[in-house]
Design an enzyme around this catalytic site. Structure first.
Site, PDB file in Angstrom:
ATOM      1  N   ASP A 146      -3.708   2.302  -4.929  1.00 30.89           N
ATOM      2  CA  ASP A 146      -2.367   2.280  -4.350  1.00 30.89           C
ATOM      3  C   ASP A 146      -1.722   0.900  -4.483  1.00 30.89           C
ATOM      4  OD1 ASP A 146      -4.330   1.441  -2.271  1.00 30.89           O
ATOM      5  OD2 ASP A 146      -2.626   1.381  -0.915  1.00 30.89           O
ATOM      6  N   HIS A 154      -2.551  -3.086  -3.351  1.00 31.78           N
ATOM      7  CA  HIS A 154      -3.923  -2.945  -2.869  1.00 31.78           C
ATOM      8  C   HIS A 154      -4.894  -2.815  -4.046  1.00 31.78           C
ATOM      9  CE1 HIS A 154      -6.613  -0.906   0.433  1.00 31.78           C
ATOM     10  NE2 HIS A 154      -7.040  -2.104   0.100  1.00 31.78           N
ATOM     11  N   HIS A 169       0.847  -1.197   0.000  1.00 28.56           N
ATOM     12  CA  HIS A 169       0.000   0.000   0.000  1.00 28.56           C
ATOM     13  C   HIS A 169       0.880   1.243   0.000  1.00 28.56           C
ATOM     14  CE1 HIS A 169      -3.523  -2.251   1.813  1.00 28.56           C
ATOM     15  NE2 HIS A 169      -2.542  -2.990   2.254  1.00 28.56           N
ATOM     16  N   TYR A 170       0.279   2.387  -0.351  1.00 31.23           N
ATOM     17  CA  TYR A 170       0.851   3.645   0.106  1.00 31.23           C
ATOM     18  C   TYR A 170      -0.091   4.250   1.127  1.00 31.23           C
ATOM     19  CZ  TYR A 170      -1.883   6.321  -3.510  1.00 31.23           C
ATOM     20  OH  TYR A 170      -2.852   6.868  -4.294  1.00 31.23           O
ATOM     21  N   THR A 171       0.482   5.143   1.964  1.00 29.69           N
ATOM     22  CA  THR A 171      -0.324   5.716   3.050  1.00 29.69           C
ATOM     23  C   THR A 171      -1.277   6.794   2.549  1.00 29.69           C
ATOM     24  OG1 THR A 171       1.422   7.322   3.482  1.00 29.69           O
ATOM     25  CG2 THR A 171       1.442   5.278   4.786  1.00 29.69           C
ATOM     26  N   GLU A 193       2.617  -0.919   4.499  1.00 24.70           N
ATOM     27  CA  GLU A 193       2.313   0.456   4.076  1.00 24.70           C
ATOM     28  C   GLU A 193       3.612   1.198   3.771  1.00 24.70           C
ATOM     29  OE1 GLU A 193      -0.394   2.336   3.630  1.00 24.70           O
ATOM     30  OE2 GLU A 193      -2.056   1.204   4.551  1.00 24.70           O
TER      31      GLU A 193
HETATM   32 ZN   LIG Z   1      -4.058   0.576   0.575  1.00 22.38          ZN
END
Ligand SMILES: [Zn+2]
Length: 238
Positions: free
Chosen positions: A145, A135, A28-30, A93
């Site tokens: 993301d 994600h 993921h990215y935040t 993340e």
């Molecule tokens: Zn995510």
């Protein structure tokens, strides 16, 4: 071999019991401006979200949830017909502002830390390359993301995840139904409706973000269709 990662522990309350074994890794990215803001959110009981690890742009790694517990990172998702993605996955993340004016490449120290962390995760759990996902792959209608600036090819070179040989490509799917079947073989939830419906358009975008980053418009041009066919064929013979 991999060198051990030095973790900073920042326990999150947002987890529960795993129903079974781990065989997936979801990145993921935040979508937030700083690691501090992301840590606050991922550890907030009200937010009810978390991940196992958070990696800052400078390569600092925080451990939020034990790998033996189910962290709440993927939400409503699906891959290869499975729906409890949280139950079967480790969630990581990556600090990044996300899509918007400040969306940017994931810097070298962050990628190097991710490679080291992911090697360790894969050594601890039987995660096949096709189960190293974004994600957006598992929730293509809701999420984008880590996005097209994430370097999946580099990760695959490091032995983490899948990057098929796209130098010689098979013919594209003959029609939309065959394309939907190929996407479903890869893992996306694309029922063979024969129509360019919302699940199909979203899965095409997700595939592009992962495997054809120069074009992420959800339209299956010839190159995208040939890459989808190539990946489905590679998985069939692997
Ligand atoms: Zn995510």
């Amino acid at each position: 071999m991999y060198s051990p990662v030095h973790f900073h522990d920042r326990p999150s309350p947002n987890h529960d019991a795993r129903p079974g074994a781990v065989d997936m890794l979801v990145l993921h990215y935040t979508g937030m401006s700083s690691a501090a803001a992301a840590l606050d959110r991922l550890c907030s009981p009200e937010a009810k979200v978390s991940a196992h690890y958070l990696i800052d742009e400078d390569g600092t790694v925080w451990r939020l949830v034990s790998e033996g517990r189910r962290a709440w990172h993927a939400g409503v998702s699906s891959w290869r017909g499975r729906r409890d993605i949280n139950g079967a996955s480790i969630g990581v993340e990556l600090v990044n502002p996300g899509h918007g004016p400040d969306y940017r490449p994931f810097p070298e120290p962050q990628m190097a830390a991710l490679e080291t962390l992911a090697r360790g995760i894969i050594a601890r759990h039987p995660i096949p390359p096709r189960h190293v996902l974004g994600h957006s792959d598992v929730a293509p209608q809701r999420k984008i993301d880590p996005g097209e600036l994430f370097d999946w090819q580099r990760l695959a070179r490091a032995g983490i995840g899948l990057w098929p040989d796209f130098t010689t490509l098979p013919p594209p799917a003959a029609d939309i139904t065959e394309l939907q079947r190929q996407l479903a073989e890869i893992g996306y939830e694309t029922p063979p409706s024969g129509a360019e419906d919302a699940p199909t358009t979203a899965a095409i975008s997700a595939f592009q973000r992962h495997f054809r980053a120069s074009l992420c418009d959800g339209k299956a041009d010839r190159e995208t269709r040939r890459r989808i066919a190539a990946l489905a064929a590679a998985l069939r013979t692997s």
